[in-house]
Design an enzyme around this catalytic site. Structure first.
Site, mmCIF file in Angstrom:
data_model
loop_
_atom_site.group_PDB
_atom_site.id
_atom_site.type_symbol
_atom_site.label_atom_id
_atom_site.label_comp_id
_atom_site.label_asym_id
_atom_site.label_seq_id
_atom_site.Cartn_x
_atom_site.Cartn_y
_atom_site.Cartn_z
ATOM 1 N N GLY A 334 20.879 34.801 83.231
ATOM 2 C CA GLY A 334 21.672 35.392 84.305
ATOM 3 C C GLY A 334 23.138 34.983 84.307
ATOM 4 O O GLY A 334 23.985 35.670 84.867
ATOM 5 N N GLU A 387 25.861 27.872 86.981
ATOM 6 C CA GLU A 387 24.670 28.628 87.417
ATOM 7 C C GLU A 387 25.090 29.971 87.989
ATOM 8 O O GLU A 387 26.124 30.063 88.666
ATOM 9 C CB GLU A 387 23.950 27.848 88.523
ATOM 10 C CG GLU A 387 22.950 26.820 88.013
ATOM 11 C CD GLU A 387 21.595 27.441 87.709
ATOM 12 O OE1 GLU A 387 21.484 28.676 87.593
ATOM 13 O OE2 GLU A 387 20.632 26.665 87.590
ATOM 14 N N ASP A 388 24.279 30.992 87.767
ATOM 15 C CA ASP A 388 24.541 32.283 88.389
ATOM 16 C C ASP A 388 24.238 32.223 89.883
ATOM 17 O O ASP A 388 25.060 32.565 90.713
ATOM 18 C CB ASP A 388 23.724 33.394 87.706
ATOM 19 C CG ASP A 388 22.263 33.010 87.492
ATOM 20 O OD1 ASP A 388 21.877 31.875 87.860
ATOM 21 O OD2 ASP A 388 21.496 33.824 86.963
ATOM 22 N N ASP A 391 19.077 29.274 94.582
ATOM 23 C CA ASP A 391 18.268 29.851 95.652
ATOM 24 C C ASP A 391 17.516 28.700 96.326
ATOM 25 O O ASP A 391 18.062 28.007 97.173
ATOM 26 C CB ASP A 391 17.361 30.877 94.952
ATOM 27 C CG ASP A 391 16.437 31.625 95.870
ATOM 28 O OD1 ASP A 391 16.593 31.510 97.072
ATOM 29 O OD2 ASP A 391 15.552 32.337 95.364
ATOM 30 N N LYS A 419 22.686 30.829 97.686
ATOM 31 C CA LYS A 419 21.827 31.425 98.722
ATOM 32 C C LYS A 419 21.296 30.287 99.579
ATOM 33 O O LYS A 419 20.125 29.917 99.521
ATOM 34 C CB LYS A 419 20.680 32.189 98.054
ATOM 35 C CG LYS A 419 20.215 33.378 98.851
ATOM 36 C CD LYS A 419 18.961 33.987 98.291
ATOM 37 C CE LYS A 419 19.195 34.944 97.175
ATOM 38 N NZ LYS A 419 17.931 35.552 96.708
ATOM 39 N N PHE A 440 17.717 39.740 97.871
ATOM 40 C CA PHE A 440 17.603 39.653 96.419
ATOM 41 C C PHE A 440 18.742 40.455 95.804
ATOM 42 O O PHE A 440 18.887 41.643 96.072
ATOM 43 C CB PHE A 440 16.252 40.186 95.943
ATOM 44 C CG PHE A 440 15.966 39.800 94.527
ATOM 45 C CD1 PHE A 440 15.392 38.582 94.228
ATOM 46 C CD2 PHE A 440 16.323 40.645 93.475
ATOM 47 C CE1 PHE A 440 15.149 38.204 92.912
ATOM 48 C CE2 PHE A 440 16.095 40.281 92.161
ATOM 49 C CZ PHE A 440 15.506 39.054 91.879
ATOM 50 N N VAL A 441 19.586 39.784 95.011
ATOM 51 C CA VAL A 441 20.779 40.456 94.486
ATOM 52 C C VAL A 441 20.674 40.679 92.980
ATOM 53 O O VAL A 441 19.995 39.915 92.278
ATOM 54 C CB VAL A 441 22.062 39.668 94.829
ATOM 55 C CG1 VAL A 441 22.275 39.619 96.324
ATOM 56 C CG2 VAL A 441 22.034 38.268 94.249
ATOM 57 N N ASP A 447 19.318 39.981 87.079
ATOM 58 C CA ASP A 447 18.397 41.094 86.836
ATOM 59 C C ASP A 447 17.332 41.210 87.906
ATOM 60 O O ASP A 447 17.126 40.288 88.707
ATOM 61 C CB ASP A 447 17.684 40.890 85.497
ATOM 62 C CG ASP A 447 16.594 39.831 85.608
ATOM 63 O OD1 ASP A 447 16.875 38.742 86.168
ATOM 64 O OD2 ASP A 447 15.458 40.072 85.171
ATOM 65 N N ARG A 453 21.258 43.962 84.766
ATOM 66 C CA ARG A 453 22.135 42.853 84.379
ATOM 67 C C ARG A 453 23.559 43.326 84.086
ATOM 68 O O ARG A 453 24.514 42.594 84.271
ATOM 69 C CB ARG A 453 21.606 42.163 83.109
ATOM 70 C CG ARG A 453 20.396 41.291 83.338
ATOM 71 C CD ARG A 453 20.225 40.378 82.122
ATOM 72 N NE ARG A 453 18.882 39.840 82.028
ATOM 73 C CZ ARG A 453 18.456 38.745 82.680
ATOM 74 N NH1 ARG A 453 19.258 38.087 83.468
ATOM 75 N NH2 ARG A 453 17.225 38.317 82.534
HETATM 76 P P1 5GP Z 1 15.924 28.529 92.423
HETATM 77 O O1 5GP Z 1 15.177 27.645 91.517
HETATM 78 O O2 5GP Z 1 17.197 27.972 92.980
HETATM 79 O O3 5GP Z 1 15.037 29.106 93.504
HETATM 80 O O4 5GP Z 1 16.233 29.846 91.614
HETATM 81 C C1 5GP Z 1 17.220 29.996 90.743
HETATM 82 C C2 5GP Z 1 16.899 31.168 89.861
HETATM 83 O O5 5GP Z 1 16.148 32.163 90.556
HETATM 84 C C3 5GP Z 1 18.154 31.844 89.437
HETATM 85 O O6 5GP Z 1 18.683 31.247 88.281
HETATM 86 C C4 5GP Z 1 17.698 33.271 89.246
HETATM 87 O O7 5GP Z 1 17.133 33.404 87.971
HETATM 88 C C5 5GP Z 1 16.597 33.459 90.238
HETATM 89 N N1 5GP Z 1 17.059 34.086 91.492
HETATM 90 C C6 5GP Z 1 17.097 33.544 92.723
HETATM 91 N N2 5GP Z 1 17.573 34.403 93.632
HETATM 92 C C7 5GP Z 1 17.868 35.528 92.949
HETATM 93 C C8 5GP Z 1 18.409 36.791 93.341
HETATM 94 O O8 5GP Z 1 18.749 37.080 94.497
HETATM 95 N N3 5GP Z 1 18.568 37.695 92.337
HETATM 96 C C9 5GP Z 1 18.223 37.451 91.041
HETATM 97 N N4 5GP Z 1 18.410 38.410 90.163
HETATM 98 N N5 5GP Z 1 17.703 36.275 90.647
HETATM 99 C C10 5GP Z 1 17.540 35.324 91.587
#
Ligand code: 5GP
Length: 464
Positions: A334, A387-388, A391, A419, A440-441, A447, A453
């Protein structure tokens, strides 16, 4: 033979039969605790150290009231000293002994005397077998020896189970890994089991319903209690799941507010059904994992807004790292758009690195794995994790602990999207592009099921 000795003998016969069978570890530990309890005519519990070796977590017990068991996680240093010293500890008068962490609760449960013997594996204490007597007892040598023998049997059973697992744990991690394997949770709801699997997946230690918080009293009597579903010792965080109707969620929120008022030091978060579904969807489970073709909804940030913000971040990083030649580490896939734009706006020399992770699903072995590590040596370097989106923070926290083990001079995190409202674990973000709402973006590298993407903007995914 005296009655006592006959009881010990019977307990040994029963317990060794179970130890020597192919019963699951949970059953073996239950049999040990039950056998000890019957022979000693007292309540018995088995507690294990977590990975940090600072907290003692309840594993299984017999003959003890629920309110006493849900007293919370024990601080290993403040609890009975047997785990620290490796020697049995006996307390004949709990009410008058400063070594007891929850003496008031013990008194309420009618506990008068206690005996704790360490569970020792390969010379290292990993937990304790504890006996709680309702009569004042000066524990004899014979009684201590019997409980020690039972603790040894528990240690043998746990060690054998550890050896059966792929990749046995080593050193300081042993306690935590044991805990995961020996834990005996009976989930009240399937979503709790799913959440436990997600945590296992991220290698996050958890304990199911470890503590009940009294919320209301009438005189001395507790009239309302709240028992959060999970405790994550590594993050000192309680998590309550809710898969319920809105009216019941409102009630839960009320309880949570009260809990926060009464126990301001306790950190607790509420996870909704949709949060769990999204987490599950990440590794191909649950209803969201099957959903396709949702289309793009509202645009959150246009390509112009993104460019301006990325430029600002690049300027700030160039200023802060002026003499440090940082290594920028992106987490695929991402991040590819963000990384490419960010480094092109930077005005200092940088190294660019990528790591790749995969979420492997599976009933018992699910985990997040690094499929491509950094090629550069990070030791002594100034690392910026790029990081993209952050969450729950679970992925980042896993990656940071992996990175810290490489001995970098410093580590900072730069995330395009934060987020924050959905954070489960608290990870420090040093540079943030945008704080995004709980949606969810997609786009600009992000993606949904490998689609979107290549969108130049960031948008909220359309509804089904
Ligand atoms: P975390 O471990 O912080 O919950 O999640 C991080 C990963 O979850 C990100 O690197 C991404 O791959 C995915 N992710 C979390 N929220 C989103 C979202 O809103 N959109 C997308 N496309 N991926 C997300």
């Amino acid at each position: 033979m005296a009655a006592r000795e006959r009881a010990y003998f019977r307990a040994f016969r029963r317990v060794t039969t179970v130890v020597n069978s192919d019963a699951a570890l949970k059953e073996v530990l239950d049999a040990i605790v039950r056998g000890t309890s019957r022979a000693m005519q007292a309540g018995v519990s088995l507690v294990l150290l977590d990975a940090s070796r600072e907290k003692l977590v309840h594993c299984c017990s017999w003959g003890l009231p629920r309110a006493y068991l849900q007293k919370g996680v024990l601080d290993a240093r403040r609890s009975l000293a047997e785990v620290v010293t490796g020697q049995p500890v006996a307390i004949s008068d709990v009410a008058r002994d400063g070594r007891i962490q929850y003496s008031e609760l013990a008194a309420k449960a009618g506990i008068v005397s206690m005996l704790g013997v360490p569970l020792v594996m390969k010379g290292m204490a990993v937990g304790s077998l504890r006996v709680y007597s309702r009569q004042r007892t000066e524990f004899s040598k014979q009684e201590t020896n019997f409980v020690t023998a039972m603790a040894n049997l528990a240690a043998v059973a746990i060690e054998r189970d550890v050896q059966r697992q792929p990749g046995p744990p080593a050193g300081a991690q042993a306690g935590g890994a044991l805990l995961r394997q020996a834990r005996t949770a009976a989930f009240a709801h399937p979503s709790e089991e799913e959440f436990a699997r997600i945590l296992d997946f991220y290698n996050v230690e958890w304990i199911y319903e470890p503590r009940s918080f009294p919320l209301r009293w009438q005189g001395d009597v507790v009239t309302e209690m709240f028992t959060p579903d999970f405790y994550l010792p590594g993050f000192d965080l309680y998590v309550e799941l809710t898969a319920l109707k809105q009216s019941l969620v409102t009630e839960k929120n009320r309880k949570l507010r009260r809990l926060r008022e009464l126990y301001p030091d306790v950190r607790i978060t509420l996870l909704y059904k949709k949060d769990i579904h999204r987490l599950l969807a990440k590794y191909g489970f649950g209803p969201l994992a099957q959903a396709r073709g949702r289309g793009v909804g509202r645009v959150l940030y246009s390509s112009v807004e993104i460019e301006q913000q990325v430029r600002k971040l690049a300027e700030q990083l160039s200023h802060d790292y002026a003499d440090r030649h940082p290594v920028m580490v992106g987490v695929l896939r991402g991040v590819f758009c963000f990384m490419a734009d960010l480094v092109r706006h930077m005005t200092i020399p940088v190294d660019v690195e990528f790591m790749a992770i995969s979420y492997y699903g599976g009933a018992t072995t699910a985990s997040v794995k690094i499929t491509k590590d950094m090629d550069l040596n990070a030791a002594g370097r100034h690392v910026i994790m790029v990081e993209d989106i952050v969450d729950t923070g679970l992925t980042l926290s896993y990656l940071l602990s992996h990175l810290m083990a490489k001995g970098p001079a410093s580590v900072a995190v730069c995330a395009l999207l934060d987020k924050r409202v959905r954070r489960i674990v608290n990870v420090p973000l040093d540079y943030i592009g945008f704080e995004v709402p709980d949606e969810f973006v997609v786009g600009y590298g992000l993606d949904y099921d490998e689609e979107y993407r290549n969108l130049p903007f960031i948008a909220i995914l359309g509804s089904l």
